[in-house]
Design a protein around this motif. Structure first.
Motif, PDB file in Angstrom:
ATOM      1  N   ASN A   1      15.960 -17.817  37.663  1.00 12.09           N
ATOM      2  CA  ASN A   1      17.039 -16.852  37.880  1.00 12.09           C
ATOM      3  C   ASN A   1      16.516 -15.493  38.309  1.00 12.09           C
ATOM      4  OD1 ASN A   1      17.622 -18.421  35.067  1.00 12.09           O
ATOM      5  ND2 ASN A   1      19.440 -18.431  36.366  1.00 12.09           N
ATOM      6  N   ASN A   2      17.338 -14.780  39.048  1.00 14.65           N
ATOM      7  CA  ASN A   2      17.160 -13.343  39.238  1.00 14.65           C
ATOM      8  C   ASN A   2      18.127 -12.631  38.313  1.00 14.65           C
ATOM      9  OD1 ASN A   2      15.185 -13.359  41.251  1.00 14.65           O
ATOM     10  ND2 ASN A   2      16.689 -13.544  42.886  1.00 14.65           N
ATOM     11  N   PHE A   3      17.601 -11.929  37.332  1.00 21.44           N
ATOM     12  CA  PHE A   3      18.427 -11.121  36.426  1.00 21.44           C
ATOM     13  C   PHE A   3      17.494 -10.028  35.937  1.00 21.44           C
ATOM     14  CE2 PHE A   3      21.904 -11.702  32.900  1.00 21.44           C
ATOM     15  CZ  PHE A   3      22.300 -10.389  33.092  1.00 21.44           C
ATOM     16  N   TYR A   4      17.381  -8.966  36.743  1.00 27.27           N
ATOM     17  CA  TYR A   4      16.332  -7.980  36.565  1.00 27.27           C
ATOM     18  C   TYR A   4      16.453  -7.173  35.280  1.00 27.27           C
ATOM     19  CZ  TYR A   4      14.838  -9.215  41.210  1.00 27.27           C
ATOM     20  OH  TYR A   4      14.385  -9.923  42.289  1.00 27.27           O
ATOM     21  N   GLU A   5      17.603  -7.229  34.649  1.00 25.06           N
ATOM     22  CA  GLU A   5      17.726  -6.584  33.341  1.00 25.06           C
ATOM     23  C   GLU A   5      16.780  -7.219  32.321  1.00 25.06           C
ATOM     24  OE1 GLU A   5      21.537  -5.500  35.409  1.00 25.06           O
ATOM     25  OE2 GLU A   5      20.126  -7.164  35.402  1.00 25.06           O
TER      26      GLU A   5
ATOM     27  N   GLU B   1      11.305 -16.692  35.486  1.00 24.67           N
ATOM     28  CA  GLU B   1      11.419 -17.285  34.155  1.00 24.67           C
ATOM     29  C   GLU B   1      11.808 -16.270  33.085  1.00 24.67           C
ATOM     30  OE1 GLU B   1       6.968 -16.316  34.661  1.00 24.67           O
ATOM     31  OE2 GLU B   1       8.674 -16.955  35.902  1.00 24.67           O
ATOM     32  N   ASP B   2      11.757 -14.971  33.401  1.00 24.34           N
ATOM     33  CA  ASP B   2      12.044 -13.947  32.400  1.00 24.34           C
ATOM     34  C   ASP B   2      13.434 -14.086  31.774  1.00 24.34           C
ATOM     35  OD1 ASP B   2       9.549 -12.841  32.621  1.00 24.34           O
ATOM     36  OD2 ASP B   2      10.164 -11.209  33.951  1.00 24.34           O
ATOM     37  N   PRO B   3      14.493 -14.291  32.560  1.00 21.94           N
ATOM     38  CA  PRO B   3      15.823 -14.382  31.938  1.00 21.94           C
ATOM     39  C   PRO B   3      15.918 -15.486  30.884  1.00 21.94           C
ATOM     40  CG  PRO B   3      16.047 -14.026  34.286  1.00 21.94           C
ATOM     41  CD  PRO B   3      14.594 -14.292  34.038  1.00 21.94           C
ATOM     42  N   SER B   4      15.386 -16.669  31.174  1.00 22.07           N
ATOM     43  CA  SER B   4      15.500 -17.762  30.203  1.00 22.07           C
ATOM     44  C   SER B   4      14.598 -17.534  28.999  1.00 22.07           C
ATOM     45  CB  SER B   4      15.173 -19.105  30.857  1.00 22.07           C
ATOM     46  OG  SER B   4      13.850 -19.136  31.334  1.00 22.07           O
TER      47      SER B   4
ATOM     48  N   SER C   1      30.129  -3.063  37.158  1.00 25.11           N
ATOM     49  CA  SER C   1      28.967  -2.492  36.473  1.00 25.11           C
ATOM     50  C   SER C   1      28.535  -3.392  35.328  1.00 25.11           C
ATOM     51  CB  SER C   1      29.292  -1.096  35.914  1.00 25.11           C
ATOM     52  OG  SER C   1      29.617  -0.192  36.949  1.00 25.11           O
ATOM     53  N   THR C   2      27.226  -3.553  35.213  1.00 21.92           N
ATOM     54  CA  THR C   2      26.620  -4.375  34.167  1.00 21.92           C
ATOM     55  C   THR C   2      26.312  -3.516  32.944  1.00 21.92           C
ATOM     56  OG1 THR C   2      25.675  -5.941  35.744  1.00 21.92           O
ATOM     57  CG2 THR C   2      24.554  -5.755  33.647  1.00 21.92           C
ATOM     58  N   LEU C   3      26.271  -4.142  31.794  1.00 17.40           N
ATOM     59  CA  LEU C   3      25.924  -3.461  30.543  1.00 17.40           C
ATOM     60  C   LEU C   3      24.574  -2.753  30.651  1.00 17.40           C
ATOM     61  CD1 LEU C   3      26.472  -3.082  27.424  1.00 17.40           C
ATOM     62  CD2 LEU C   3      25.098  -5.160  27.114  1.00 17.40           C
ATOM     63  N   VAL C   4      24.497  -1.559  30.081  1.00 17.17           N
ATOM     64  CA  VAL C   4      23.217  -0.863  29.918  1.00 17.17           C
ATOM     65  C   VAL C   4      22.866  -0.883  28.439  1.00 17.17           C
ATOM     66  CG1 VAL C   4      21.962   1.306  30.153  1.00 17.17           C
ATOM     67  CG2 VAL C   4      23.594   0.628  31.919  1.00 17.17           C
ATOM     68  N   ASP C   5      21.785  -1.546  28.086  1.00 15.99           N
ATOM     69  CA  ASP C   5      21.343  -1.647  26.696  1.00 15.99           C
ATOM     70  C   ASP C   5      19.880  -2.086  26.687  1.00 15.99           C
ATOM     71  OD1 ASP C   5      20.890  -2.043  24.028  1.00 15.99           O
ATOM     72  OD2 ASP C   5      22.631  -3.326  23.670  1.00 15.99           O
ATOM     73  N   PRO C   6      18.941  -1.132  26.787  1.00 13.51           N
ATOM     74  CA  PRO C   6      17.519  -1.488  26.850  1.00 13.51           C
ATOM     75  C   PRO C   6      17.031  -2.294  25.654  1.00 13.51           C
ATOM     76  CG  PRO C   6      17.851   0.802  27.489  1.00 13.51           C
ATOM     77  CD  PRO C   6      19.160   0.317  26.934  1.00 13.51           C
ATOM     78  N   ALA C   7      17.734  -2.176  24.517  1.00 12.35           N
ATOM     79  CA  ALA C   7      17.324  -2.959  23.348  1.00 12.35           C
ATOM     80  C   ALA C   7      17.520  -4.450  23.589  1.00 12.35           C
ATOM     81  CB  ALA C   7      18.110  -2.514  22.115  1.00 12.35           C
ATOM     82  N   GLN C   8      18.543  -4.797  24.394  1.00 12.07           N
ATOM     83  CA  GLN C   8      18.799  -6.196  24.704  1.00 12.07           C
ATOM     84  C   GLN C   8      18.271  -6.600  26.078  1.00 12.07           C
ATOM     85  OE1 GLN C   8      22.452  -8.125  23.045  1.00 12.07           O
ATOM     86  NE2 GLN C   8      23.361  -6.099  23.408  1.00 12.07           N
ATOM     87  N   PHE C   9      18.152  -5.618  26.971  1.00 12.62           N
ATOM     88  CA  PHE C   9      17.684  -5.871  28.332  1.00 12.62           C
ATOM     89  C   PHE C   9      16.314  -5.206  28.504  1.00 12.62           C
ATOM     90  CE2 PHE C   9      22.331  -6.079  29.912  1.00 12.62           C
ATOM     91  CZ  PHE C   9      22.327  -7.475  29.921  1.00 12.62           C
ATOM     92  N   PRO C  10      15.225  -5.907  28.242  1.00 16.36           N
ATOM     93  CA  PRO C  10      13.897  -5.281  28.334  1.00 16.36           C
ATOM     94  C   PRO C  10      13.572  -4.732  29.716  1.00 16.36           C
ATOM     95  CG  PRO C  10      13.714  -7.680  28.124  1.00 16.36           C
ATOM     96  CD  PRO C  10      15.140  -7.320  27.825  1.00 16.36           C
ATOM     97  N   GLY C  11      14.199  -5.298  30.760  1.00 15.28           N
ATOM     98  CA  GLY C  11      13.945  -4.799  32.101  1.00 15.28           C
ATOM     99  C   GLY C  11      14.502  -3.411  32.348  1.00 15.28           C
ATOM    100  N   GLN C  12      15.380  -2.941  31.464  1.00 15.93           N
ATOM    101  CA  GLN C  12      15.957  -1.611  31.607  1.00 15.93           C
ATOM    102  C   GLN C  12      15.120  -0.524  30.927  1.00 15.93           C
ATOM    103  OE1 GLN C  12      19.943  -2.071  30.058  1.00 15.93           O
ATOM    104  NE2 GLN C  12      20.756  -2.754  32.029  1.00 15.93           N
ATOM    105  N   LYS C  13      14.086  -0.941  30.213  1.00 14.63           N
ATOM    106  CA  LYS C  13      13.257   0.040  29.529  1.00 14.63           C
ATOM    107  C   LYS C  13      12.436   0.829  30.534  1.00 14.63           C
ATOM    108  CE  LYS C  13      12.928  -2.598  25.240  1.00 14.63           C
ATOM    109  NZ  LYS C  13      12.050  -3.332  24.301  1.00 14.63           N
ATOM    110  N   LYS C  14      12.306   2.093  30.307  1.00 17.95           N
ATOM    111  CA  LYS C  14      11.595   2.973  31.229  1.00 17.95           C
ATOM    112  C   LYS C  14      10.170   2.490  31.431  1.00 17.95           C
ATOM    113  CE  LYS C  14      10.614   7.843  32.149  1.00 17.95           C
ATOM    114  NZ  LYS C  14      10.728   9.247  31.653  1.00 17.95           N
ATOM    115  N   GLY C  15       9.779   2.386  32.687  1.00 22.40           N
ATOM    116  CA  GLY C  15       8.429   1.986  33.010  1.00 22.40           C
ATOM    117  C   GLY C  15       8.249   0.495  33.176  1.00 22.40           C
TER     118      GLY C  15
END
Length: 317
Positions: free
Chosen positions: A76-80, A86-89, A168-182
């Motif tokens: 999947n592509n799910f960059y969050e 394989e990251d999303p699964s 718009s998709t949810l913003v929640d770095p605690a659940q979406f590691p791809g949203q964490k800075k860096g």
């Protein structure tokens, strides 16, 4: 290379003659598919999810074989969740798709925030088999469960000024590691992930508000608990884990178009005649197959062609 003597070989171990004679093409194809889900994931199918009843809409059936559930949920592509297929699964197990609400506002007469249960009861759920084409050159055939997005749109009554719909998709770095800075800085992708459609595209009967696939609720890695599916456009247009739907007068700024406008246009219709700047879009590789196949205009959904009459599809890509 391990070579066995004739007496040591069981019949089930003998390579098929046709495969042996075509081994060079086989190896080329295998190398090209090194990214395939069965190689990317651990090889263990995700646990079965909660069943979701829906009536099969046979008018959307295809002659194409459906993609295996394991492949569709591990590649999947799910960059969050990360940049790798394989990251999303592998990283979505702790994601919590309930409780969930989606805010619908902007240029509408009746703005409202819907609970997920409200969405599930909004219209009869149906199963539709859709071709899905990724801009990277791979494709799948997936049985989605949902209802026409137009059913939701009609409930909020867009004003005459509304011309576009932004997701718009949810913003929640605690659940979406791809949203964490860096963690993910490719092209400076902004969060929340946003996508958009023209209002007439959103109202088209093919556009599906999707809550399930393969007879069950959406797996976390596939956009739980609700996403939009637009089968005649490249996959990144089908926004996942939606928390807001906003109606606007102006074309919304979308995530990939902001990050790389020379590569990702607003419309992003499947068009084999318009190449991505770095690769051809004329062919695709169906996940589970070795040989490439020709890509169909509109991904085979010719009924949307009238939406783009008079447009220069090379400029408005």
């Amino acid at each position: 290379m391990l070579i066995k003597r004739g007496g040591d070989i069981r019949s089930g171990e003998i390579t098929d003659q046709a495969l042996y004679l075509n081994r060079r093409a086989f190896m080329v194809g295998a190398a090209a598919l090194a990214f395939a889900p069965i190689m990317a994931a651990a090889g263990v199918p995700p646990p079965a999810g909660q069943p979701l009843a829906a009536t099969r809409n046979k008018s959307f059936d295809l002659p194409d074989a459906m993609t295996k559930f394991q492949d569709a949920t591990t590649y999947n592509n799910f960059y969050e969740f990360g940049v790798n297929k394989e990251d999303p699964s592998q990283l979505s197990g702790s994601f919590k798709p309930r409780p969930w609400k989606v805010q619908v506002d902007g240029l509408v007469q009746k703005p409202k925030t819907f609970d997920l249960d409200d969405v599930l009861k909004m219209a009869p759920l149906e199963e539709r088999v859709y071709r899905m084409r990724c801009v990277e050159g791979w494709s799948m055939v997936i049985p989605w469960i949902g209802f026409p997005l137009s059913d939701l749109i009609k409930r909020v009554e867009p004003t005459g000024s509304a011309k576009y719909v932004e997701f718009s998709t949810l913003v929640d770095p605690a659940q979406f590691p791809g949203q964490k800075k860096g963690i993910f800085n490719f092209g400076g992708l902004d969060w929340p992930y946003t996508e958009g459609l023209r209002l007439d595209e959103a109202l088209h009967p093919l556009t599906l508000m999707t809550v399930g696939m393969y007879g069950q609720v959406l797996p976390n890695q596939n956009g739980a608990p609700m996403r939009v599916v637009v089968p005649w456009k490249y996959g990144f247009k089908s926004a996942k884990s939606i928390v807001r739907i906003r109606f606007t007068a102006d074309e919304p700024k979308t995530a990939w178009n902001k990050a790389a406008p020379q590569e990702y246009g607003f419309y992003s219709n499947v068009n084999p005649k318009v190449d991505h700047p770095r690769w051809s879009q004329a062919t695709e590789r169906r996940i589970g197959e070795f040989r490439r196949r020709e890509t169909l205009m509109w991904n085979g959904y010719d009924q949307v062609a009238s939406l783009y009459t008079g447009m220069d599809l090379k400029k408005q890509y």
